[in-house]
Design a protein around this motif. Structure first.
Motif, PDB file in Angstrom:
ATOM      1  N   ILE A 155      12.227  35.937  55.950  1.00  0.00           N
ATOM      2  CA  ILE A 155      11.149  35.176  56.582  1.00  0.00           C
ATOM      3  C   ILE A 155      10.889  33.902  55.782  1.00  0.00           C
ATOM      4  O   ILE A 155      10.694  33.954  54.572  1.00  0.00           O
ATOM      5  CB  ILE A 155       9.854  36.013  56.615  1.00  0.00           C
ATOM      6  CG1 ILE A 155      10.064  37.295  57.421  1.00  0.00           C
ATOM      7  CG2 ILE A 155       8.695  35.198  57.166  1.00  0.00           C
ATOM      8  CD1 ILE A 155       8.908  38.296  57.294  1.00  0.00           C
ATOM      9  N   ALA A 157       8.230  30.676  55.663  1.00  0.00           N
ATOM     10  CA  ALA A 157       6.979  30.086  56.151  1.00  0.00           C
ATOM     11  C   ALA A 157       6.600  28.949  55.221  1.00  0.00           C
ATOM     12  O   ALA A 157       6.828  29.037  54.005  1.00  0.00           O
ATOM     13  CB  ALA A 157       5.869  31.140  56.179  1.00  0.00           C
ATOM     14  N   GLU A 160       9.138  27.896  52.644  1.00  0.00           N
ATOM     15  CA  GLU A 160       9.494  28.742  51.500  1.00  0.00           C
ATOM     16  C   GLU A 160       9.843  30.146  51.973  1.00  0.00           C
ATOM     17  O   GLU A 160       9.151  30.705  52.834  1.00  0.00           O
ATOM     18  CB  GLU A 160       8.293  28.888  50.546  1.00  0.00           C
ATOM     19  CG  GLU A 160       7.747  27.604  50.006  1.00  0.00           C
ATOM     20  CD  GLU A 160       8.456  27.173  48.734  1.00  0.00           C
ATOM     21  OE1 GLU A 160       9.200  27.999  48.167  1.00  0.00           O
ATOM     22  OE2 GLU A 160       8.275  26.016  48.327  1.00  0.00           O
ATOM     23  N   LEU A 161      10.873  30.740  51.375  1.00  0.00           N
ATOM     24  CA  LEU A 161      11.153  32.135  51.651  1.00  0.00           C
ATOM     25  C   LEU A 161       9.990  32.991  51.144  1.00  0.00           C
ATOM     26  O   LEU A 161       9.437  32.730  50.077  1.00  0.00           O
ATOM     27  CB  LEU A 161      12.447  32.565  50.958  1.00  0.00           C
ATOM     28  CG  LEU A 161      13.001  33.878  51.522  1.00  0.00           C
ATOM     29  CD1 LEU A 161      13.798  33.627  52.797  1.00  0.00           C
ATOM     30  CD2 LEU A 161      13.885  34.577  50.512  1.00  0.00           C
ATOM     31  N   ILE A 162       9.608  33.997  51.936  1.00  0.00           N
ATOM     32  CA  ILE A 162       8.518  34.881  51.514  1.00  0.00           C
ATOM     33  C   ILE A 162       9.110  36.074  50.764  1.00  0.00           C
ATOM     34  O   ILE A 162       9.840  36.870  51.331  1.00  0.00           O
ATOM     35  CB  ILE A 162       7.699  35.358  52.728  1.00  0.00           C
ATOM     36  CG1 ILE A 162       7.044  34.149  53.399  1.00  0.00           C
ATOM     37  CG2 ILE A 162       6.639  36.363  52.285  1.00  0.00           C
ATOM     38  CD1 ILE A 162       6.115  34.491  54.520  1.00  0.00           C
ATOM     39  N   TYR A 163       8.791  36.150  49.464  1.00  0.00           N
ATOM     40  CA  TYR A 163       9.206  37.292  48.651  1.00  0.00           C
ATOM     41  C   TYR A 163       8.081  38.307  48.519  1.00  0.00           C
ATOM     42  O   TYR A 163       8.327  39.463  48.216  1.00  0.00           O
ATOM     43  CB  TYR A 163       9.648  36.821  47.261  1.00  0.00           C
ATOM     44  CG  TYR A 163      10.920  36.008  47.268  1.00  0.00           C
ATOM     45  CD1 TYR A 163      12.150  36.628  47.479  1.00  0.00           C
ATOM     46  CD2 TYR A 163      10.892  34.638  47.091  1.00  0.00           C
ATOM     47  CE1 TYR A 163      13.321  35.886  47.501  1.00  0.00           C
ATOM     48  CE2 TYR A 163      12.059  33.886  47.114  1.00  0.00           C
ATOM     49  CZ  TYR A 163      13.273  34.515  47.318  1.00  0.00           C
ATOM     50  OH  TYR A 163      14.429  33.783  47.345  1.00  0.00           O
ATOM     51  N   GLY A 164       6.844  37.867  48.731  1.00  0.00           N
ATOM     52  CA  GLY A 164       5.698  38.768  48.616  1.00  0.00           C
ATOM     53  C   GLY A 164       5.342  39.069  47.182  1.00  0.00           C
ATOM     54  O   GLY A 164       5.964  38.545  46.241  1.00  0.00           O
ATOM     55  N   GLY A 167       8.350  40.955  45.418  1.00  0.00           N
ATOM     56  CA  GLY A 167       9.719  40.488  45.581  1.00  0.00           C
ATOM     57  C   GLY A 167      10.486  41.162  46.706  1.00  0.00           C
ATOM     58  O   GLY A 167      11.644  40.838  46.951  1.00  0.00           O
ATOM     59  N   ALA A 169       9.402  41.462  50.134  1.00  0.00           N
ATOM     60  CA  ALA A 169       8.935  41.168  51.500  1.00  0.00           C
ATOM     61  C   ALA A 169      10.121  41.033  52.453  1.00  0.00           C
ATOM     62  O   ALA A 169      11.267  40.913  52.016  1.00  0.00           O
ATOM     63  CB  ALA A 169       8.096  39.898  51.496  1.00  0.00           C
ATOM     64  N   GLY A 170       9.830  41.069  53.757  1.00  0.00           N
ATOM     65  CA  GLY A 170      10.876  40.872  54.756  1.00  0.00           C
ATOM     66  C   GLY A 170      11.611  42.140  55.126  1.00  0.00           C
ATOM     67  O   GLY A 170      12.831  42.148  55.276  1.00  0.00           O
TER      68      GLY A 170
END
Lengths: 331, 331
Positions: A155, A157, A160-164, A167, A169-170
């Motif tokens: 993902i 947004a 930027e890649l979402i790592y959460g 690390g 996420a997705g």
């Protein structure tokens, strides 16, 4: 290092090493800043042997592959796509299909190369590949779905890649279609990837064979012999049960992607991986179901696109994009 | 402007004006950079009258309220939370409960104040309020869920609020629990907010009254008279049907929030809005269901927290945080 050496080095063009670690084989190659794959190779992962012997082989083979390029290029960094790879810590933790408990990838590589490193899972790498070199060029908000043995996702947004927070996420493949549904390898029930993946498609065909009277040449295929490719070929030849399986898969995928859009309002969703090659067999029902289930303000806005990474192995390009993206933010 | 004037102005402390436009009333107030609300007031929205008369009154009343502060402070910007407000375009489009088709908020305010402006919906503003002044201080990845008449949400990832491609991201209230479920005001069926919101809670109580034989003092309350407050009070007094309604609501909320975690891997999910005040009646079943439905790598990691915005109206603080956040990025 003398300044003369530095000048000499900087005259060379930068490339990065991109590697994708799979359960059976590992692909690696050199990618320039425009997404050209200048050289690539693969080697068996030998997943049952210790991680340090794997990384030694990877480094030796990568140096070998670089041999003819060394005159013109220098290696600016290494990007690695691997299962359960954590971007923040550069570690791999309990990867499925690999006999490694915990690998400190930074430490493993430091024995051979002291250059920038970034790692993440293959779906996140695929998302960065599409952003830098593929179908998502110029987009700030999009989702990549990889339809293979499982369902992976990356993902992006705000560019930027979402790592959460941790690390990881997705994991759209583990959103829940039905809490009482199919058993998933993760221990839960009804995860999206148990319906929408090559494995999920096979399970749907087997269900349709058992629960319907629809005639199909697939009825003569044993459960263990059934493959996604077989279902695709039968669907193309007009087998209605095979087509119904794709239809069901797309319907569920569209329903859950409508939830993803409600979270993220992406400009596009890109379907990639082996099953995405089924083309309109999977894109059509997914698109219909997505539009039907979207919150009205999002309707007719979200593009559903195939990958545009075709000039090289997409996994190598993704891993290359990961480290190019890292380098652009850490100059 | 002469440099002497500039020096004079910069000696004053900055505050921002935060306003929250609701269907019935509009709250507004001045918020300093530490999240103190220095003055606040409210006025009727008069939603059936044209938007220009609303913004004239808002500006007049805001200037009035500022009167005693003008010696010490200057207004650095205006933040507005409003239904269907678009951050990118600073416009409000077809807001529910307001008789305005399309409002160019920038143009409306430029007649009175030529200062920085940022607008978004109330749930996004609430998320920024928690990030700057509340329970999410120091967090880069979190989700705020507002449980009121409907279910709103604001998502922060990589330290940035997610607006998405069109400015309308963060509609978790319209993710789908059951595609054949309850009719939603948006035209779809089975949206999360038809189950998890004050309205959803009332619908669940009415369903339980019709479909079960469970005894409850709520059975004597007419459908039109039933309120969330009533259900809360009965649940507190031990009414088992009312408790079951909260249980069902939390169970569904936890299930769908597990999907949100699979997308975003947040550090925390913050429940706010009127229904979050029911405390453990809603937090307990939500937490249980969330943990049960999480992909294993996310278990026991995600905090479920109440809001910490208590020293002022949370909606004014949220709108204030929106413009403080904007100003910090657009110096």
């Amino acid at each position: 290092m003398s300044s003369a050496t530095q000048r000499g080095k900087s005259a060379k063009k930068n490339v990065v090493l991109g590697a994708d670690i799979g359960g059976t084989s590992t692909k690696f190659g050199y990618v320039d800043s425009e997404g050209n794959c200048l050289a690539s190779a693969s080697m068996p992962t030998e997943a049952s042997r210790p991680a340090d012997s794997f990384f030694r082989r990877l480094c030796e083979n990568s140096v070998d592959l670089f041999h003819d390029m060394a005159e013109e290029y220098k290696i600016a960094g290494i990007g690695i796509g691997a299962p359960n790879a954590n971007y923040y810590t550069a570690t791999i933790e309990n990867p499925p299909n690999l006999a490694w408990d915990f690998v400190d990838v930074r430490a493993e590589l430091d024995r051979y190369f002291n250059i920038p490193l970034a790692i993440t899972n293959d779906a996140n790498a695929a998302a960065l590949g599409e952003m830098l070199f593929g179908a998502a060029q110029g987009m700030n908000d999009f989702i990549v779905i990889t339809l293979g043995t499982g369902l992976g996702s990356g993902i992006v947004a705000n560019g930027e890649l979402i790592y959460g927070a941790d690390g990881f996420a997705g994991e759209i493949g583990h959103t829940i279609v039905d809490p009482n549904g199919r058993e998933c390898g993760c221990g839960k029930r009804g995860c999206l990837e148990t319906y929408c993946s090559v494995t999920g498609l096979c399970r749907t065909v087997q269900e349709l064979i058992r629960n319907t009277t629809e005639s199909s040449t697939l009825r003569s295929v044993g459960d263990d012999e059934l493959t996604g490719k077989m279902i695709f070929e039968h669907a193309q030849q007009g087998d209605s049960l095979a087509r119904r399986a794709f239809e069901s898969c797309g319907r569920i995928l569209g329903l859950k992607l409508a939830d993803s859009v409600a979270h993220l309002s992406p400009e596009a969703i890109i379907l990639t991986g082996g099953m995405a090659n089924a083309g309109e067999l999977i894109f059509n029902p997914t698109r219909r179901s997505l539009e039907e289930h979207l919150f009205p303000i999002f309707r007719n806005k979200v593009k559903l696109l195939p990958s545009k990474l075709t000039n090289c192995d997409t996994a190598i390009l993704g891993a290359g994009a990961l480290i190019w993206n890292y380098l652009s933010k850490n100059k």
